[in-house]
Design a protein around this motif. Structure first.
Motif, PDB file in Angstrom:
ATOM      1  N   SER A 123       0.242   8.290   7.724  1.00 17.19           N
ATOM      2  CA  SER A 123       0.471   9.321   6.453  1.00 17.19           C
ATOM      3  C   SER A 123       1.741   9.554   6.103  1.00 17.19           C
ATOM      4  O   SER A 123       2.814   9.531   6.900  1.00 17.19           O
ATOM      5  CB  SER A 123      -0.299  10.668   6.871  1.00 17.19           C
ATOM      6  OG  SER A 123       0.522  11.048   8.311  1.00 17.19           O
ATOM      7  N   THR A 124       1.902   9.903   4.982  1.00 15.58           N
ATOM      8  CA  THR A 124       3.302  10.307   4.435  1.00 15.58           C
ATOM      9  C   THR A 124       3.190  11.878   3.664  1.00 15.58           C
ATOM     10  O   THR A 124       4.069  12.817   3.788  1.00 15.58           O
ATOM     11  CB  THR A 124       3.738   9.513   3.103  1.00 15.58           C
ATOM     12  OG1 THR A 124       2.605   9.373   2.076  1.00 15.58           O
ATOM     13  CG2 THR A 124       4.023   8.221   3.546  1.00 15.58           C
ATOM     14  N   THR A 125       2.089  12.350   3.436  1.00  9.30           N
ATOM     15  CA  THR A 125       1.624  13.827   3.099  1.00  9.30           C
ATOM     16  C   THR A 125       0.385  14.350   3.790  1.00  9.30           C
ATOM     17  O   THR A 125      -0.584  14.063   3.474  1.00  9.30           O
ATOM     18  CB  THR A 125       1.635  13.820   1.302  1.00  9.30           C
ATOM     19  OG1 THR A 125       2.701  13.234   0.997  1.00  9.30           O
ATOM     20  CG2 THR A 125       1.570  15.326   1.105  1.00  9.30           C
ATOM     21  N   GLY A 126       0.704  15.200   4.912  1.00 13.70           N
ATOM     22  CA  GLY A 126      -0.524  15.631   5.423  1.00 13.70           C
ATOM     23  C   GLY A 126      -1.404  14.364   6.057  1.00 13.70           C
ATOM     24  O   GLY A 126      -0.761  13.710   7.139  1.00 13.70           O
ATOM     25  N   PHE A 127      -2.815  14.265   5.503  1.00 15.46           N
ATOM     26  CA  PHE A 127      -3.319  13.172   6.008  1.00 15.46           C
ATOM     27  C   PHE A 127      -3.622  12.264   4.929  1.00 15.46           C
ATOM     28  O   PHE A 127      -4.554  11.463   4.681  1.00 15.46           O
ATOM     29  CB  PHE A 127      -4.695  13.457   6.589  1.00 15.46           C
ATOM     30  CG  PHE A 127      -4.887  14.248   7.941  1.00 15.46           C
ATOM     31  CD1 PHE A 127      -4.478  13.702   9.133  1.00 15.46           C
ATOM     32  CD2 PHE A 127      -4.780  15.826   8.000  1.00 15.46           C
ATOM     33  CE1 PHE A 127      -4.518  14.347  10.323  1.00 15.46           C
ATOM     34  CE2 PHE A 127      -4.638  16.203   9.051  1.00 15.46           C
ATOM     35  CZ  PHE A 127      -4.425  15.752  10.262  1.00 15.46           C
ATOM     36  N   ASN A 128      -2.525  11.923   4.180  1.00 14.25           N
ATOM     37  CA  ASN A 128      -2.634  11.301   2.904  1.00 14.25           C
ATOM     38  C   ASN A 128      -1.432  10.469   2.541  1.00 14.25           C
ATOM     39  O   ASN A 128      -0.428  10.783   3.396  1.00 14.25           O
ATOM     40  CB  ASN A 128      -3.069  11.951   1.597  1.00 14.25           C
ATOM     41  CG  ASN A 128      -4.197  12.610   1.636  1.00 14.25           C
ATOM     42  OD1 ASN A 128      -5.146  12.065   1.502  1.00 14.25           O
ATOM     43  ND2 ASN A 128      -4.311  14.147   1.758  1.00 14.25           N
ATOM     44  N   LEU A 129      -1.405   9.297   1.578  1.00 12.23           N
ATOM     45  CA  LEU A 129      -0.190   8.965   1.121  1.00 12.23           C
ATOM     46  C   LEU A 129      -0.141   9.398  -0.341  1.00 12.23           C
ATOM     47  O   LEU A 129      -0.838   9.531  -0.963  1.00 12.23           O
ATOM     48  CB  LEU A 129      -0.646   7.221   1.158  1.00 12.23           C
ATOM     49  CG  LEU A 129      -0.989   6.752   2.444  1.00 12.23           C
ATOM     50  CD1 LEU A 129      -1.638   5.284   2.280  1.00 12.23           C
ATOM     51  CD2 LEU A 129       0.032   6.637   3.746  1.00 12.23           C
ATOM     52  N   SER A 130       1.165   9.372  -0.867  1.00 12.79           N
ATOM     53  CA  SER A 130       1.744   9.717  -2.004  1.00 12.79           C
ATOM     54  C   SER A 130       2.090   8.585  -2.488  1.00 12.79           C
ATOM     55  O   SER A 130       3.008   7.796  -2.510  1.00 12.79           O
ATOM     56  CB  SER A 130       2.922  10.704  -1.946  1.00 12.79           C
ATOM     57  OG  SER A 130       2.467  11.844  -1.184  1.00 12.79           O
TER      58      SER A 130
END
Length: 316
Positions: free
Chosen positions: A212-219
């Motif tokens: 992950s890069t943002t919380g449990f997400n990728l940006s």
């Protein structure tokens, strides 16, 4: 770390937990801020104890809507809670979501009003069964632990059977998720709830190994997604987009994806409110087996030939 001491109504208050929130059970009057907390109450048949809710237009549960209309349940507002109404309700406690989405400010305000808050952090669980198991936490405030265990065990058994069925699939179609938001394409990472669901359904999520890069997400940007997912078999969870025409009008480049050309795009909005509240994120949190069955049918229709989609629909 939040600490709660629960004791039966009429029994003496424990004296050895000075910093803990002390609550007697079974609870009688509570407030729910998040829709998924309402779903937990519903599956445990405890909804009669709910006296107030927030974000009413987003709540899919029909009983909640009916009770608001007949005046037996109080709508506490959307972005800003009506604390005067909360005070008037005299709740035993308020279910909140910890520090997520501004809930830390809500907790601070409730504390200043001397109204107990209970942090229900089910959303932090990224394994579908672990998220559903939070019904046991809710049940503890009602002395319904035995019933919660019975419900969860049945759910776990059904989910496990479906996962084993998906494991028989010989082909694992490629999958990607979502749409850009303000030019950023938030894609689930390897720990994400949706990543785990698709893996259990026998799908091959293209970013399943990415941290992950943002919380449990990728940006990601659009180009990065297209470069990797242009030939993906399935496109899942397209947000508020209702049709293929909408998807095209949002961005013509969307029509270049193989999934668009083959029509293999599915959104989790089959059950929504007029204000676009997704029941997927409400009752779906306590019914991951229904979500899993939908995804297996989408990715491997031959494994569940008689299944009718519950949370998902195919974009037309």
């Amino acid at each position: 770390i939040a600490q709660y001491v629960l004791f039966r109504q009429g029994k003496p208050v424990p004296a050895d937990f000075q910093t803990a929130t002390k609550l007697c059970t079974p609870a009688k009057k509570i407030i729910c801020i998040s829709t998924n907390h309402i779903a937990q109450m519903a599956v445990l048949n405890l909804m009669d104890s709910i006296t107030g809710v927030a974000n009413a237009p987003l709540i899919h549960n029909e009983k909640i809507s009916a009770n608001i209309k007949n005046g037996s349940l109080t709508d506490l507002g959307n972005e800003e809670l009506n604390y005067e109404k909360i005070i008037a309700l005299k709740p035993w406690f308020v279910f909140t979501s910890g520090s997520w989405d501004g809930a830390d400010k809500v907790n601070a305000k409730l504390q200043s009003l001397k109204i107990p808050s209970v942090a229900n952090l089910d959303f932090m669980e990224q394994q579908p069964l672990a998220r559903a198991e939070w019904i046991k936490f809710v049940a503890s405030f009602y002395d319904e632990e035995v019933e919660a265990a019975r419900i969860f065990n049945a759910l776990e058994n059904n989910y496990t059977k479906l996962k084993l069925l998906a494991g028989k699939a010989k082909f694992h179609p490629t999958v990607f998720f979502n749409l850009p938001y303000k030019e950023i394409w938030y894609m689930p990472c390897r720990e994400n709830y949706m990543t785990n669901l698709v893996a259990d359904a026998g799908g091959n999520f293209l970013w399943k190994n990415e941290k992950s890069t943002t919380g449990f997400n990728l940006s990601l940007d659009y180009e990065a997604v297209y470069n990797k997912a242009a030939n993906a078999d399935y496109w899942i969870n397209t947000g508020f987009v209702k049709s293929l025409a909408d998807l095209k009008s949002t961005d013509k480049k969307n029509t270049f994806f193989k999934a668009y050309k083959t029509g293999k795009i599915f959104n989790n909005d089959r059950r929504t409110t007029n204000a676009s509240g997704f029941d997927f994120w409400e009752s779906g949190t306590t019914n991951p087996d229904k979500i899993l069955a939908d995804l297996i049918f989408i990715l491997h229709p031959e494994l569940l030939p008689n299944h009718q989609l519950y949370y998902y629909r195919q974009l037309k």
